[in-house]
Structure formats: structure tokens, C-alpha cells
Design a protein around this motif. Sequence first.
Motif, PDB file in Angstrom:
ATOM      1  N   ASP A 142       0.732  -1.369   0.048  1.00 22.62           N
ATOM      2  CA  ASP A 142      -0.023   0.272  -0.068  1.00 22.62           C
ATOM      3  C   ASP A 142       0.808   1.243   0.019  1.00 22.62           C
ATOM      4  O   ASP A 142       0.373   2.415  -0.055  1.00 22.62           O
ATOM      5  N   LEU A 143       2.304   1.090   0.314  1.00 26.01           N
ATOM      6  CA  LEU A 143       2.893   2.181   0.268  1.00 26.01           C
ATOM      7  C   LEU A 143       3.587   2.826  -1.135  1.00 26.01           C
ATOM      8  O   LEU A 143       3.919   3.889  -1.282  1.00 26.01           O
ATOM      9  N   ILE A 144       3.184   2.158  -2.067  1.00 27.17           N
ATOM     10  CA  ILE A 144       3.721   2.193  -3.487  1.00 27.17           C
ATOM     11  C   ILE A 144       2.790   3.499  -3.982  1.00 27.17           C
ATOM     12  O   ILE A 144       1.536   3.490  -3.784  1.00 27.17           O
ATOM     13  N   GLY A 145       3.691   4.515  -4.305  1.00 25.55           N
ATOM     14  CA  GLY A 145       2.853   5.868  -4.590  1.00 25.55           C
ATOM     15  C   GLY A 145       2.628   6.778  -3.448  1.00 25.55           C
ATOM     16  O   GLY A 145       2.079   7.952  -3.686  1.00 25.55           O
ATOM     17  N   LYS A 146       3.168   6.347  -2.301  1.00 30.38           N
ATOM     18  CA  LYS A 146       2.920   7.269  -0.964  1.00 30.38           C
ATOM     19  C   LYS A 146       4.078   7.831  -0.511  1.00 30.38           C
ATOM     20  O   LYS A 146       5.311   7.609  -1.151  1.00 30.38           O
ATOM     21  N   LYS A 147       3.995   8.651   0.249  1.00 34.22           N
ATOM     22  CA  LYS A 147       4.913   9.795   0.975  1.00 34.22           C
ATOM     23  C   LYS A 147       5.234   9.113   2.374  1.00 34.22           C
ATOM     24  O   LYS A 147       4.211   9.207   3.349  1.00 34.22           O
ATOM     25  N   ILE A 148       6.342   8.980   2.582  1.00 36.12           N
ATOM     26  CA  ILE A 148       6.920   8.677   4.046  1.00 36.12           C
ATOM     27  C   ILE A 148       7.981   9.995   4.289  1.00 36.12           C
ATOM     28  O   ILE A 148       8.759  10.155   3.703  1.00 36.12           O
ATOM     29  N   ALA A 149       7.646  10.540   5.556  1.00 32.16           N
ATOM     30  CA  ALA A 149       8.564  11.620   6.270  1.00 32.16           C
ATOM     31  C   ALA A 149       9.607  11.037   7.171  1.00 32.16           C
ATOM     32  O   ALA A 149       9.462  10.109   7.574  1.00 32.16           O
ATOM     33  N   ALA A 168       9.015  -7.622   2.481  1.00 26.93           N
ATOM     34  CA  ALA A 168       7.638  -7.731   2.059  1.00 26.93           C
ATOM     35  C   ALA A 168       7.520  -7.980   0.553  1.00 26.93           C
ATOM     36  O   ALA A 168       6.387  -8.316   0.310  1.00 26.93           O
ATOM     37  N   GLY A 169       8.678  -8.235  -0.211  1.00 28.53           N
ATOM     38  CA  GLY A 169       8.522  -8.707  -1.519  1.00 28.53           C
ATOM     39  C   GLY A 169       8.640  -7.860  -2.395  1.00 28.53           C
ATOM     40  O   GLY A 169       8.087  -8.093  -3.805  1.00 28.53           O
ATOM     41  N   LEU A 170       8.654  -6.336  -2.155  1.00 26.51           N
ATOM     42  CA  LEU A 170       8.392  -5.345  -3.286  1.00 26.51           C
ATOM     43  C   LEU A 170       9.651  -5.372  -4.053  1.00 26.51           C
ATOM     44  O   LEU A 170      10.707  -5.922  -3.844  1.00 26.51           O
ATOM     45  N   THR A 171       9.457  -5.281  -5.699  1.00 26.87           N
ATOM     46  CA  THR A 171      10.450  -5.096  -6.476  1.00 26.87           C
ATOM     47  C   THR A 171      11.258  -3.745  -6.485  1.00 26.87           C
ATOM     48  O   THR A 171      10.789  -2.787  -5.808  1.00 26.87           O
ATOM     49  N   THR A 172      12.338  -3.802  -6.965  1.00 23.12           N
ATOM     50  CA  THR A 172      13.303  -2.538  -6.813  1.00 23.12           C
ATOM     51  C   THR A 172      12.484  -1.549  -7.440  1.00 23.12           C
ATOM     52  O   THR A 172      12.245  -0.367  -7.086  1.00 23.12           O
ATOM     53  N   GLU A 173      11.705  -1.675  -8.654  1.00 22.68           N
ATOM     54  CA  GLU A 173      10.934  -0.697  -9.415  1.00 22.68           C
ATOM     55  C   GLU A 173       9.680  -0.153  -8.429  1.00 22.68           C
ATOM     56  O   GLU A 173       9.532   1.073  -8.547  1.00 22.68           O
ATOM     57  N   GLU A 174       8.991  -1.184  -7.760  1.00 18.68           N
ATOM     58  CA  GLU A 174       8.003  -0.719  -6.610  1.00 18.68           C
ATOM     59  C   GLU A 174       8.739   0.071  -5.382  1.00 18.68           C
ATOM     60  O   GLU A 174       7.750   1.086  -5.164  1.00 18.68           O
ATOM     61  N   ILE A 175       9.691  -0.103  -5.168  1.00 17.71           N
ATOM     62  CA  ILE A 175      10.369   0.547  -4.082  1.00 17.71           C
ATOM     63  C   ILE A 175      10.700   1.851  -4.214  1.00 17.71           C
ATOM     64  O   ILE A 175      10.511   2.836  -3.501  1.00 17.71           O
ATOM     65  N   LYS A 176      10.994   2.200  -5.665  1.00 22.17           N
ATOM     66  CA  LYS A 176      11.481   3.388  -6.202  1.00 22.17           C
ATOM     67  C   LYS A 176      10.000   4.345  -6.137  1.00 22.17           C
ATOM     68  O   LYS A 176      10.376   5.488  -6.287  1.00 22.17           O
ATOM     69  N   GLN A 177       8.857   3.602  -6.261  1.00 21.18           N
ATOM     70  CA  GLN A 177       7.601   4.376  -6.170  1.00 21.18           C
ATOM     71  C   GLN A 177       7.231   4.942  -4.781  1.00 21.18           C
ATOM     72  O   GLN A 177       6.194   5.708  -4.678  1.00 21.18           O
ATOM     73  N   VAL A 178       8.131   4.627  -3.696  1.00 23.99           N
ATOM     74  CA  VAL A 178       7.690   5.111  -2.470  1.00 23.99           C
ATOM     75  C   VAL A 178       8.697   6.359  -2.277  1.00 23.99           C
ATOM     76  O   VAL A 178       9.773   6.100  -2.116  1.00 23.99           O
ATOM     77  N   ASP A 198       1.878  10.636   4.045  1.00 22.66           N
ATOM     78  CA  ASP A 198       1.061   9.257   4.446  1.00 22.66           C
ATOM     79  C   ASP A 198       1.614   8.360   5.688  1.00 22.66           C
ATOM     80  O   ASP A 198       0.786   7.990   6.401  1.00 22.66           O
ATOM     81  N   VAL A 199       3.074   8.709   5.982  1.00 19.02           N
ATOM     82  CA  VAL A 199       3.429   7.849   6.982  1.00 19.02           C
ATOM     83  C   VAL A 199       4.460   8.415   7.439  1.00 19.02           C
ATOM     84  O   VAL A 199       5.308   9.634   7.019  1.00 19.02           O
ATOM     85  N   ALA A 200       4.533   8.677   9.113  1.00 18.36           N
ATOM     86  CA  ALA A 200       5.602   9.510   9.698  1.00 18.36           C
ATOM     87  C   ALA A 200       6.469   8.767  10.459  1.00 18.36           C
ATOM     88  O   ALA A 200       5.978   7.675  11.329  1.00 18.36           O
ATOM     89  N   ALA A 201       7.734   8.740  10.441  1.00 22.69           N
ATOM     90  CA  ALA A 201       8.641   8.001  11.231  1.00 22.69           C
ATOM     91  C   ALA A 201       8.824   8.999  12.548  1.00 22.69           C
ATOM     92  O   ALA A 201       9.361  10.070  12.529  1.00 22.69           O
TER      93      ALA A 201
END
Length: 346
Positions: A142-149, A168-178, A198-201
Motif C-alpha cells: 500500500d506504500l507504492i505511490g505514497k510519501k513517508i516523512a 515484504a517482497g516489493l521489487t526494486t521498481e516498486e520501491i522506487k515509487q515510495v 502518508d506515513v511518519a517516522a
Amino acid sequence: MTHFAKKGCTTAIVLLLASSFLLTACGKTEATASASGGAPEVTELRYQGGVGSVTFPELADDLGYLAPLKLKFIGNTISGPQDIQAVVTGDTDFGGAFNGAIVKLISAKAPIKPVIAYYGVDENTWTGYYVLDGSPIKSAKDLIGKKIAVNTLGAHHEFVIKEYLHRAGLTTEEIKQVTLVVVPPVTTEQTLRAEQIDVAALGGVLRDKALERGGIHPLFKDIDLFGTFSAGSYVLTDKFIKANPNASRKFVEATAKAIEWARTTPRDEVVARYEKIINARGRKEDTSNVKFWKSTGVAGKGGLISDKEFDTWIHWLVNEGVIKDGQLKIKGLYTNEFNPFVNEKK
């Protein structure tokens, strides 16, 4: 969480009597390694701090462990990579960062040496990656296309997030979209609640204050991924260590002793000491954050560093293609030689 002026220190003419440190913990007195027997070659150490927080060298100075050395504050930082870059460029004498960031800088031929761990993850001190209650984000996908601070790029948060996505098994290309967005820690919670991210550390006191207000929950935590470990270290340059071995030893000994003081002293007393230090330095800071202090988070006694705390990130960077296999060896990468607890078990 989270890290430039030409060196111009004068030689200190100080007689330092050879002695050994004694620490009292839980009613037991533990002998630490003796001082080197020589006076520090410099009178002060330049460093960066953090707003509303107290570093272990600052605590060591206040407790009298650092004398005759003095600290010279040159400003605040929220970035570990920036803090250790300042050491490389000579604007500061020591700085601290996430161990993975240190490994990356060493792989780029930076002449620095980790000498003592100063922060980490335990059952009381950890970072969670939080979403708003009701958020549609339930999993890594669900983090694909989302923003994490995060507080800075190339440090603790980025490594943890990418490890979570990899597992979680995301591909390199999918990870680039986070997308990772740099947001100052003190405004991260507000940015999340305003739905600008969308997410805060959130870790430590900022996490606990946010949880008091409610309406958020963690998607994942770094402690769940890696367990208990020291995550970051203070570094000195090889040049500084060679030119100032007594000052290097004094810095590490004092910081190690401060870590153990904080580890073994009742929590309320530690908090009170931190408040006193913040108020006394007169920087118009809010002391409310330190009321949430819970633990040092440091795994090794007195900040002792272990192989795994760097080896983990060497392998991680190799797998990421950032460095080549065999490019860095753990032997000689860091040193515990100045730590008074080096001959004791963790």
C-alpha cells in the motif's frame, strides 16, 4: 534518528594525573580502564547538538567526566550524515550518525573511525512508522505511490524503510515509487495529521507525545525488523586520533561513563539532569521532550561497538549495489581501544 571552520585549537598545558574510573551500578562498583596518563592535546572539542535534547558528551561534560576538555557548541543538526560530514571537512571534531551512513562515507574513502556507540534500539527506545487511524495503508504494498516523512536521507529511517519493503517482497521498481520526504522531526506529527504525508517516522519523545494525542498507529517498527542493537556511533577522523590520542581517549572514556550513568541512574534523576543542562545553556529551548526519556538504547556496555552493528549494514549496502562485495572489511573499520569497558562483557 539522527548527522565545517578550520581547526584552531591551542595546546592545553594541563597535568592529568593517571587514574582509573570507578562506576557504581546497582550497588556494585566496577573498575574501568585507567586514563592514558597524558594531558589532552587540545583544550576543546567542537560539535553539533540537537534542539531540546542532551547528547552523551554534553552529559559527560556536565557530570565532570570530560574535564579538562571543554565542549564548543557550533550549532544544531537533525541529520546524522551531515553531522559526520562536518567532521570530515574539519568544522567539528566529533559527530554521530547511523552506522549504515558511516559505512557509506567510509566506502567513499572518508578518513573517519567510529569510536563509541551513542544511540540504538531497545524495548523502550525505538522508531515506529505511523499512519493515521483509518488510513487505507495496511501493508507494504500500500506504500507504492505514497510519501513517508524522514528526518534525513541516507540514514537510519531510509535503511529501515527499504528493509521493510524488501522483506515484504516489493521489487526494486516498486520501491522506487515510495517517496521519502525530509521533514524536521519536530513538525513530522503535524505534517502527518495535516495529511501532507502518508506515513511518519516517529521515535522517542516525539513518538510518545504523538501517541498521547491519539489517532495514529504504527504500520511497522524498527525493533520488529532488527531487534535490540546499537544503531549509531560517534566518529573521529584518523588524523585527529593520530594527533590527539589522549584527547580521543578522554572523549571516549567520558562519553562511555556518561552512558553508564544514564543507564544505571533512576529515570527521574536522569530527566532532571537533562532539564538542568538544557536550561543552563540558555538557548531558549523547550524541556518538555526530555520528560519522555526512557532509556539510552545503547546495546553495548559504555557504548562498546560490536562487529554485527557494522557488518549488517556492509552486507545490506552490498545487496543494494551501493558498494562492492569485499570492498570493506569489518576488521579495522571501528575501534573500541579507547573505551574503558573494552575488556568487560557487554
